[in-house]
Design an enzyme around this catalytic site. Structure first.
Site, PDB file in Angstrom:
ATOM      1  CG  HIS A  94      -0.361   4.086  -0.002  1.00 35.94           C
ATOM      2  ND1 HIS A  94       0.584   4.010  -0.996  1.00 35.94           N
ATOM      3  CD2 HIS A  94       0.340   4.083   1.164  1.00 35.94           C
ATOM      4  CE1 HIS A  94       1.805   3.975  -0.461  1.00 35.94           C
ATOM      5  NE2 HIS A  94       1.690   4.021   0.853  1.00 35.94           N
TER       6      HIS A  94
ATOM      7  CG  HIS B 167       1.754   7.257   4.387  1.00 35.37           C
ATOM      8  ND1 HIS B 167       2.965   7.715   3.936  1.00 35.37           N
ATOM      9  CD2 HIS B 167       1.685   5.950   3.992  1.00 35.37           C
ATOM     10  CE1 HIS B 167       3.596   6.735   3.295  1.00 35.37           C
ATOM     11  NE2 HIS B 167       2.848   5.657   3.318  1.00 35.37           N
ATOM     12  CD  GLU B 168      -0.903   3.397   5.180  1.00 32.06           C
ATOM     13  OE1 GLU B 168      -1.102   2.874   4.083  1.00 32.06           O
ATOM     14  OE2 GLU B 168       0.209   3.379   5.757  1.00 32.06           O
TER      15      GLU B 168
ATOM     16  CD  GLU C 217       5.601   4.481   0.428  1.00 33.66           C
ATOM     17  OE1 GLU C 217       5.826   5.439   1.179  1.00 33.66           O
ATOM     18  OE2 GLU C 217       4.742   3.614   0.680  1.00 33.66           O
TER      19      GLU C 217
HETATM   20 ZN    ZN Z   1       3.304   3.904   2.223  1.00 33.93          ZN
END
Ligand code: ZN
Length: 498
Positions: A268, A264-265, A294
């Protein structure tokens, strides 16, 4: 002022603001990673001064005059500079509309609210938090008027996080999700759940660290530009497109927590690292909105990371990191375990299917709070009722109910919907990507380079050069929540044999 001189000053102004940002972020990173425990006081002094200086620099009349002067000559500016001036003027107008004393009062209130909220959560005592929350709501209603008096207050707040998004847009979005996901979840409830007990075996932190390194390699994160640290809650922090930090948290008895935090990170980070060089040190160097950010993290985490082809691709390597723990587990079993859909109480621990229902509860409550149709004292009761209605769960206490998130204590109203929007945007990006190229062939070989190149071209490199809605349009086409609902329905029907 001559245009040439004005452009030099514009560049200087943005570089100074960048420098303040880097200094504050460095202190934050230090505080959350390696700083000794009892050192917050001195850092607080420094952070306060940095924030004050940044505010002074940007709200000074000279900054306003510079921006107005450039705006008058906008036809002579190239596209990127024109966009910078446009964005900075917007921020400047907003900042200077908020009276300085109210701005200070609000900063102090959110500071106080944070510690009150921590205590209220710990003691499971909503009454303790209630007066502070009432003040926060009142402030946000007032600030909404400063942001955009022509809009309904909650629309004005939503616009701050996701420009162009309003209640009408979100009502349609959430209605589609509610109609499609609530019955799907009920049907899943009748089915047998996959066995996920092996995810809770003992996975030594050292092995998990090596696994994180491997995942970052698969994601294509260049370690010369992106490092991984360890913090209580995972996050991504960007300095510029050559320097991004991500963090994770290792739980010995929960291997998928860090695994999906890193992915997830990492999503980003891919976004921030992919932003064009020409935008660096300007106000356009950064992800364009919360929702689009997101969409990227969730794209890697869920659409890719929780897909069978991806898990099959990395599973042999996973078995090398965790030979005993995964000895009797197949890739297929792992896939089913990390996609277990089960209504729960805590948003941050929710699975891909139920996550948006958690967001929907918060959206309904915020909408009514800011709209003035719900009193703060009635938040717990409304929260519990909506959890029962959407997720079918009974909330045992406020600690695991309306006190669980830090957003409201930080003064963020209108932020939550971005999480659900990001997932929906991602599903549309995947559909378009599948039309443009073979996604799953390379992914099943552990090769994400084409996926990243597509996202890089459609989303990452533009940074803030386009409006959020235009980035969404560029990568998704017209927003259509049924695409996301279709994706979830197809995936979970197959998983649960519906
Ligand atoms: Zn996030």
């Amino acid at each position: 002022m001559e245009l040439k001189e004005a452009l030099v000053q514009l560049d200087q102004l943005q570089r100074k603001m960048y420098a303040y940002q880097v200094a504050s972020s460095s202190l934050y990173l230090d505080a959350t990673t390696v700083a000794p425990r009892d050192t917050a006081e001195g850092r607080g002094v420094a952070l306060g001064i940095l924030a004050g200086e940044r505010h002074k620099l940007f709200s000074a009349p000279q900054a306003g005059e510079l921006l107005d002067g450039l705006w008058e000559q906008r036809d002579e500016l190239d596209h990127a500079v024109r966009r910078q001036v446009e964005e900075l003027r917007r921020s400047y107008a907003q900042l200077t509309r908020i009276p300085a004393d109210e701005y200070m009062e609000y900063a102090m209130l959110t500071n106080e609210a944070d510690s009150v909220w921590h205590r209220a959560k710990e003691e499971n005592n909503f009454e303790l938090f209630r007066p502070v929350l009432e003040k926060l709501v009142a402030f946000n209603i007032k600030f909404a008027g400063y942001y955009d008096a022509s809009k309904a207050p909650y629309d004005a707040l939503l616009n701050e996080y996701e420009r162009g998004v309003d209640m009408e847009y979100l009502d349609g979005f959430f209605a589609t999700l509610r109609q499609r996901i609530v019955p799907l979840l009920r049907a899943i409830g009748e089915k047998e759940q996959p066995d996920d007990a092996f995810l809770r075996r003992c996975y030594p932190v050292d092995a998990q660290r090596k696994f994180s390194d491997y995942l970052m390699e698969v994601l294509g994160l260049d370690r010369a530009h992106c490092t991984i640290g360890e913090t209580e809650h995972p996050f991504t922090l960007e300095f510029n497109n050559k320097d991004v930090r991500i963090t994770t948290h290792y739980h010995k008895d929960n291997v998928d927590f860090s695994m999906y935090s890193v992915i997830h990170e990492g999503g980003h980070a891919k976004y921030e690292l992919g932003i064009a060089d020409q935008l660096q040190y300007t106000c356009l160097a950064g992800g364009v909105s919360m929702g689009v950010h997101e969409s990227q993290s969730r794209f890697y985490e869920n659409l890719i990371g929780r897909s069978l082809p991806f898990i099959q691709a990395i599973f042999p390597k996973m078995k090398e990191f965790f030979p005993e723990q995964l000895a009797d587990v197949t890739a297929e079993q792992f896939y089913r375990a990390v996609n277990k859909a089960q209504p729960s109480l805590i948003r941050t621990e929710a699975d891909e299917l139920t996550y948006c229902l958690h967001v929907m509860v918060r959206y309904e409550i915020e909408k009514q709070l800011i709209g003035g149709t719900l009193a703060v004292k009635d938040v717990p009761e409304t929260w519990n009722r909506l959890y029962k209605e959407y997720l079918g769960v009974d909330v045992p206490d406020d600690k695991r109910g309306c006190l669980q998130d830090s957003h409201w204590s930080g003064g963020s109203f209108g932020y939550f919907p971005s999480y659900a929007l990001g997932s929906a945007y991602g599903a549309q990006m995947l559909r378009n990507m599948e039309q443009d190229m073979d996604v799953w062939g390379p992914v099943s070989r552990g090769d994400l380079s084409q996926v990243s190149a597509w996202l890089g071209e459609k989303v990452h490199r533009h940074g803030g050069l386009m409006e959020p809605a235009d980035v969404v349009k560029n990568a998704c086409g017209d927003f259509d929540p049924t695409v996301y609902a279709d994706y979830l329905e197809k995936k979970y029907s197959a998983l649960y044999g519906l």
